[in-house]
Scaffold this active site. Structure first.
Site, PDB file in Angstrom:
ATOM      1  CD1 TRP A  99      96.654  16.331  54.943  1.00 58.87           C
ATOM      2  CD2 TRP A  99      98.598  16.794  54.811  1.00 58.87           C
ATOM      3  NE1 TRP A  99      96.841  17.745  54.385  1.00 58.87           N
ATOM      4  CE2 TRP A  99      98.025  18.255  54.603  1.00 58.87           C
ATOM      5  CE3 TRP A  99     100.525  17.420  54.948  1.00 58.87           C
ATOM      6  CZ2 TRP A  99      99.052  19.416  54.185  1.00 58.87           C
ATOM      7  CZ3 TRP A  99     101.103  18.748  54.346  1.00 58.87           C
ATOM      8  CH2 TRP A  99      99.679  19.759  54.101  1.00 58.87           C
ATOM      9  CG  ASP A 166      97.418  14.494  60.786  1.00 56.37           C
ATOM     10  OD1 ASP A 166      96.972  16.076  61.915  1.00 56.37           O
ATOM     11  OD2 ASP A 166      98.342  15.302  60.234  1.00 56.37           O
ATOM     12  CE  LYS A 190      94.686  22.658  57.620  1.00 50.91           C
ATOM     13  NZ  LYS A 190      96.117  21.258  57.103  1.00 50.91           N
TER      14      LYS A 190
END
Ligand SMILES: *Cc1c(COP(=O)(O)O)cnc(C)c1O
Length: 356
Positions: A99, A166, A190
């Site tokens: 990511w 993030d 999540k």
């Protein structure tokens, strides 16, 4: 058979949040209509949006000068929205996983990108230390929890330039010193809500400093000004997020959930470390994620991985297949996962080990 949900994302949510959401789909607030079929500008939904922003701010202890906004597009849209708004000349990135790498790639469309450090040399099984953050960067970007590889930066670092994070997969899992950050973003699927909602926490004073024109929808100021209602926000996901936040508050907040998260992760890592068959992919304890525990079969037992996959799924373990970039297993232990599920997984591992 009871199902134990270790999915990496979308993933387990508090049962209460799901029940409240199910009720609101049938009849929202007793108005005789579903949450799915009312205006985002109705007074009923406006109250949900305002309360969700307020509770988000309260639970993370977000100081004055910051704003919480709810968007669509996922964390992946933030990969380019962040540099669009913040990158004038140069940005610095810490590459700790797929990511982070994807985020740094998007930034290159806007200016120079300096990779401060990367753990790709060892398939992202550690978090680089002792890196130097360039003081001439417009911001420094980190990924606090690496969902795929199971590493985590569990402390809020000091940065000489605007810190951007993030936090898709560890938001609300621990207290965060927000004042150390300029901007925090993440996909909510999540640890907070169903897919479709993206959250951004931004310090207002860092905006408006780049020369380029910014299209309205990707300009954070648009959404700040309109309380996330410039266009239609992900109404239902915001509703569920509010229910999750209420659940978290009733439980005692992020300090309390952090204790539970540490207990759950320790329980599983200890069992893996003591096991004859399994080994954790992240060797250093301080780098190990509390949210995503990655482990594989030791070399000499590799051929048993498929058998354990079947064995565990027959016992109700869901979503423990590792990401294709790591292999083996990944158990995601998000906030809503009870300790009881971790214990069930460990029993299952011990039972399997006894047989081999
Ligand atoms: C899941 C995840 C993403 C991608 O999120 P989308 O909402 O699917 O774009 C980005 N970063 C991290 C750390 C993630 O866990």
């Amino acid at each position: 058979m009871k199902k134990h949900n270790f999915n990496a994302g979308p993933s387990i949510l508090p049962r209460e949040a799901i029940e409240k959401s199910a009720e609101a789909i049938l009849d929202f607030n007793g108005i005789g209509l579903s949450i799915l079929e009312i205006s985002h500008r109705s007074k009923e939904f406006d109250a949900v949006n305002i309360e969700a922003m307020a509770l988000f701010t309260e639970l993370l202890n977000i100081p004055d000068g910051y704003k919480v906004i709810f968007l669509g597009g996922g964390a992946s849209t933030q990969f380019f929205t962040v540099p669009y708004n913040l990158l004038q000349k140069k940005a610095a990135y810490l590459v700790t996983g797929s990511w982070a790498k994807k985020a740094s790639k998007e930034a290159k469309f806007f200016g120079e990108v300096q990779i401060v450090a990367s753990s790709e040399d060892k398939n992202f099984t550690y978090v680089p230390k002792n890196f130097v953050i360039p003081t001439d960067a417009d911001y420094f970007h980190i990924t606090t929890n690496n969902t795929i590889f199971g590493t985590e930066l569990k402390k809020d670092i000091d940065s000489p330039v605007t810190l951007v994070a993030d936090m898709s997969s560890d938001i609300f899992s621990r207290p965060v010193d927000i004042a150390k950050y300029g901007l925090i973003y993440g996909g909510a699927q999540k640890n907070l809500a169903p897919a479709g909602l993206t959250f951004v926490i931004v310090k207002e004073e860092i905006l408006g400093k780049v020369d380029r024109p910014i299209p309205t929808m990707v300009d954070y100021r648009t959404h700040i000004k309109n309380d996330s209602m410039f266009n239609t926000p992900p109404v239902f996901a915001i509703f569920t997020a509010l229910q999750t936040l209420k659940w978290l508050k009733a439980l005692g907040g992020v300090g309390e959930i952090q204790k539970k998260n540490i207990e759950k992760a320790n329980y599983l890592y200890d069992a893996i470390d003591e096991s004859k068959l399994f080994v954790a992919t992240v060797p250093l304890e301080e780098d190990r994620s509390l949210m995503n525990v990655c482990f594989v079969m030791k070399e000499e037992y590799k051929e048993l991985e498929k058998d354990f996959q079947t064995f565990s799924s027959e016992r109700g373990m869901i979503g423990i297949k590792g990401h294709r970039d790591v292999g083996g297993f990944r158990a995601s232990l998000y906030n809503a996962l009870p300790l009881e599920s971790v214990k069930a997984l460990v029993s299952c591992m011990q039972e399997f080990e006894a047989k081999h």
